[in-house]
Design an enzyme around this catalytic site. Structure first.
Site, PDB file in Angstrom:
ATOM      1  N   CYS A   9       0.826  -1.209   0.000  1.00 18.80           N
ATOM      2  CA  CYS A   9       0.000   0.000   0.000  1.00 18.80           C
ATOM      3  C   CYS A   9       0.862   1.262   0.000  1.00 18.80           C
ATOM      4  O   CYS A   9       1.960   1.286   0.561  1.00 18.80           O
ATOM      5  CB  CYS A   9      -0.917   0.008   1.215  1.00 18.80           C
ATOM      6  SG  CYS A   9      -2.300   1.159   1.048  1.00 18.80           S
ATOM      7  N   ASP A 132      -6.519  -3.745  11.101  1.00 16.33           N
ATOM      8  CA  ASP A 132      -5.319  -2.936  11.288  1.00 16.33           C
ATOM      9  C   ASP A 132      -5.140  -2.631  12.777  1.00 16.33           C
ATOM     10  O   ASP A 132      -6.077  -2.779  13.568  1.00 16.33           O
ATOM     11  CB  ASP A 132      -5.469  -1.619  10.516  1.00 16.33           C
ATOM     12  CG  ASP A 132      -4.155  -0.900  10.254  1.00 16.33           C
ATOM     13  OD1 ASP A 132      -3.102  -1.386  10.722  1.00 16.33           O
ATOM     14  OD2 ASP A 132      -4.180   0.142   9.577  1.00 16.33           O
TER      15      ASP A 132
END
Length: 217
Positions: A9, A132
């Site tokens: 990412c 996360d």
């Protein structure tokens, strides 16, 4: 043993795309959160997405986006998925899916067992869940802060209604252990594959994918 699917990412350059593809990544993420050192403009993301090899899933990371922002991004960038990384409700997730016709990945921050319980409401509407580490108090970024959480919390979640991905402080040095503890089949990295904030390191991208067990192209 099944291959692990890796998401890299916060890619910003054509070289980042090549490094991720060559290392065996399955997903690449474009960050549209302006406060992030990894952020790109719509024009930059369009250029990168057009040049990405066939087969890479192109993901737009957005934080509490309104429809105007998503209209602009989706009308220009050839995307495969939208990643909602803010405080979006399950109802908003469903709205985004219906409006744009793209799979939606919802990010949920975790630090306690109560946070794990919140996942269930989103499993009913999201196509994927990204678990996360909860952002530290006072953090500017909702994710990509390089912090982990207690992976044992996920090990106790025995049933998932939708595919999920693990993130939060993962690095080439700890990703294999994170996979062992949680049973994750998909992992996401941002800061752990960088030589400096926002600067991807091809060697660390390769090392991360190898440590995770991603299939080489």
């Amino acid at each position: 043993m099944m291959d692990i699917r890796v998401k890299i990412c916060g890619l910003k350059t054509p070289q980042d795309i090549v490094a991720a593809a060559d290392a065996g990544a399955a997903y690449i993420g474009f960050n549209f959160f302006a406060k992030s050192s990894r952020s790109v403009t719509v024009e930059e993301a369009t250029m990168l997405a057009v040049e990405a090899p066939v087969g890479l899933c192109k993901v737009a990371l957005v934080v509490n986006p309104d429809d105007a922002m998503l209209d602009e991004i989706t009308s220009a960038v050839p995307l495969d998925m939208i990643q909602l990384h803010g405080q979006e409700t399950p109802e908003r997730v469903a709205e985004v899916k219906a409006r744009y016709g793209l799979p939606v990945m919802k990010v949920l921050g975790v630090s306690t067992a109560e946070d794990i319980q919140r996942i269930e409401a989103y499993e009913a509407v999201a196509d994927q869940i990204l678990v996360d580490a909860k952002a530290p108090k006072g953090a500017v970024l909702p994710g990509g802060n390089g912090v982990t959480f207690d992976w044992g919390l996920l090990a106790r979640k025995k049933y998932w209604r939708t595919p999920w991905m693990l993130a939060g402080g993962l690095t080439p040095e700890n990703v294999a252990e994170a996979i062992r503890v949680t049973g994750a089949r998909q992992v996401d990295v941002a800061s752990g594959a960088e030589s400096a904030p926002g600067v991807k390191d091809p060697a660390r991208i390769r090392a991360f994918c190898e440590a995770a067990g991603a299939p080489r192209r």
